[in-house]
Write an enzyme that holds these catalytic residues in place. Structure first.
Site, mmCIF file in Angstrom:
data_model
loop_
_atom_site.group_PDB
_atom_site.id
_atom_site.type_symbol
_atom_site.label_atom_id
_atom_site.label_comp_id
_atom_site.label_asym_id
_atom_site.label_seq_id
_atom_site.Cartn_x
_atom_site.Cartn_y
_atom_site.Cartn_z
ATOM 1 N N GLY A 63 0.776 -1.243 0.000
ATOM 2 C CA GLY A 63 0.000 0.000 0.000
ATOM 3 C C GLY A 63 0.803 1.286 0.000
ATOM 4 O O GLY A 63 0.268 2.349 0.321
ATOM 5 N N ASN B 151 1.955 3.048 -2.506
ATOM 6 C CA ASN B 151 1.457 4.026 -3.489
ATOM 7 C C ASN B 151 0.193 4.703 -2.986
ATOM 8 O O ASN B 151 0.026 5.915 -3.127
ATOM 9 C CB ASN B 151 1.214 3.360 -4.850
ATOM 10 C CG ASN B 151 2.488 3.259 -5.660
ATOM 11 O OD1 ASN B 151 2.975 4.249 -6.190
ATOM 12 N ND2 ASN B 151 3.066 2.061 -5.713
ATOM 13 N N LYS C 200 -5.254 -8.891 -8.893
ATOM 14 C CA LYS C 200 -6.355 -9.585 -9.573
ATOM 15 C C LYS C 200 -6.703 -8.837 -10.849
ATOM 16 O O LYS C 200 -6.588 -7.608 -10.900
ATOM 17 C CB LYS C 200 -7.590 -9.614 -8.661
ATOM 18 C CG LYS C 200 -7.381 -10.413 -7.405
ATOM 19 C CD LYS C 200 -7.577 -11.876 -7.696
ATOM 20 C CE LYS C 200 -7.342 -12.709 -6.459
ATOM 21 N NZ LYS C 200 -7.626 -14.122 -6.674
ATOM 22 N N HIS D 12 2.526 0.928 -13.093
ATOM 23 C CA HIS D 12 3.349 -0.238 -13.435
ATOM 24 C C HIS D 12 4.821 0.148 -13.257
ATOM 25 O O HIS D 12 5.224 1.232 -13.693
ATOM 26 C CB HIS D 12 3.066 -0.661 -14.881
ATOM 27 C CG HIS D 12 3.768 -1.919 -15.265
ATOM 28 N ND1 HIS D 12 3.300 -3.169 -14.906
ATOM 29 C CD2 HIS D 12 4.925 -2.125 -15.929
ATOM 30 C CE1 HIS D 12 4.133 -4.090 -15.365
ATOM 31 N NE2 HIS D 12 5.134 -3.485 -15.979
ATOM 32 N N ASP E 197 -2.021 -4.157 -19.204
ATOM 33 C CA ASP E 197 -0.844 -3.261 -19.294
ATOM 34 C C ASP E 197 -0.716 -2.536 -20.629
ATOM 35 O O ASP E 197 0.371 -2.091 -20.990
ATOM 36 C CB ASP E 197 0.474 -4.027 -19.029
ATOM 37 C CG ASP E 197 0.655 -4.390 -17.562
ATOM 38 O OD1 ASP E 197 0.008 -3.753 -16.706
ATOM 39 O OD2 ASP E 197 1.447 -5.306 -17.287
#
Ligand code: GRF
Length: 206
Positions: free
Chosen positions: A12, A14, A92, A110, A151
């Site tokens: 967590g 970010n 997920k 990412h 992505d």
């Protein structure tokens, strides 16, 4: 006003960087309404609780079908008046129903310079190992729109750093994480301020 839901599975950091930026006024017009995790022991839920933000454990394992899980997730997002979703270390896949309901309103971070080093299997230390193995001179982080292709959604913000000759996956991951904590709050600010008008906008941070 961005009413944000954060979906995450782990640490967590970010989310913490974004919550701090909202708290100290760097992101006006945004609030985190709920944090949802598939992992009941995730640090991200503890950080939410410590900040007085609704923390919800919700996993597809609790439901008979994926459809039921998505019903529940959509109801929770709606119940918290969410109009913007952040993926922050969410392990997920987000189903096409959710993506469709929040089209261009779901973003992800990412730990590499997409479109390189993204896609299947490219998560966590695998990303940084692959970057080092292919002798890349630069790496970095990317904030992108989440669409049906993993992505591959439009890039919102990207920042690069140099890969040092002595870098290991661990040292590179640590420096990339600092970049993540810089650009993810900035990307949220851009959406909250209306600077991002369309998902095709490409922006490189100096
Ligand atoms: C980050 O490296 C992010 O790029 C990736 O998952 C990690 C999450 O870290 N998608 P944290 O939970 O935000 O600390």
């Amino acid at each position: 006003m961005l009413n944000i839901a954060v979906l995450g599975s782990g640490r967590g950091s970010n989310f913490q960087a974004i919550a701090a930026a909202i708290k100290d006024g760097r992101i006006p017009n945004a609030t985190v309404r709920v944090v949802i995790s598939n992992n009941s022991a995730a640090g991200i839920l503890e950080i939410a609780r410590a900040n007085g933000i609704a923390a919800v454990h919700m996993s597809d394992k609790q439901f008979a079908t994926r459809h039921q899980f998505d019903d529940h997730l959509l109801a929770s997002l709606g119940g918290h008046s969410v109009n913007f979703v952040l993926l922050a270390g969410y392990m997920k896949q987000v189903s096409s129903r959710i993506i469709d309901a929040y089209r261009n309103r779901i973003i992800n971070i990412h730990p590499a310079l997409l479109p390189k080093f993204g896609g299947k299997g490219m998560y966590g230390k695998h990303v940084h190992e692959a970057v080092i193995a292919s002798r890349e001179k630069v790496s970095g982080a990317t904030v992108h729109i989440v669409d049906e292709e993993y992505d591959r959604g439009a890039i919102v913000l990207q920042k690069q750093i140099e890969v040092e000759p002595a870098d290991t996956a661990e040292t590179l991951a640590a420096r990339v994480l600092q970049v993540e904590h810089e650009i993810y709050p900035e990307a949220v600010r851009m959406f909250a301020s209306g600077e991002v008008m369309r998902p095709t906008l490409f922006h490189t941070m100096k």
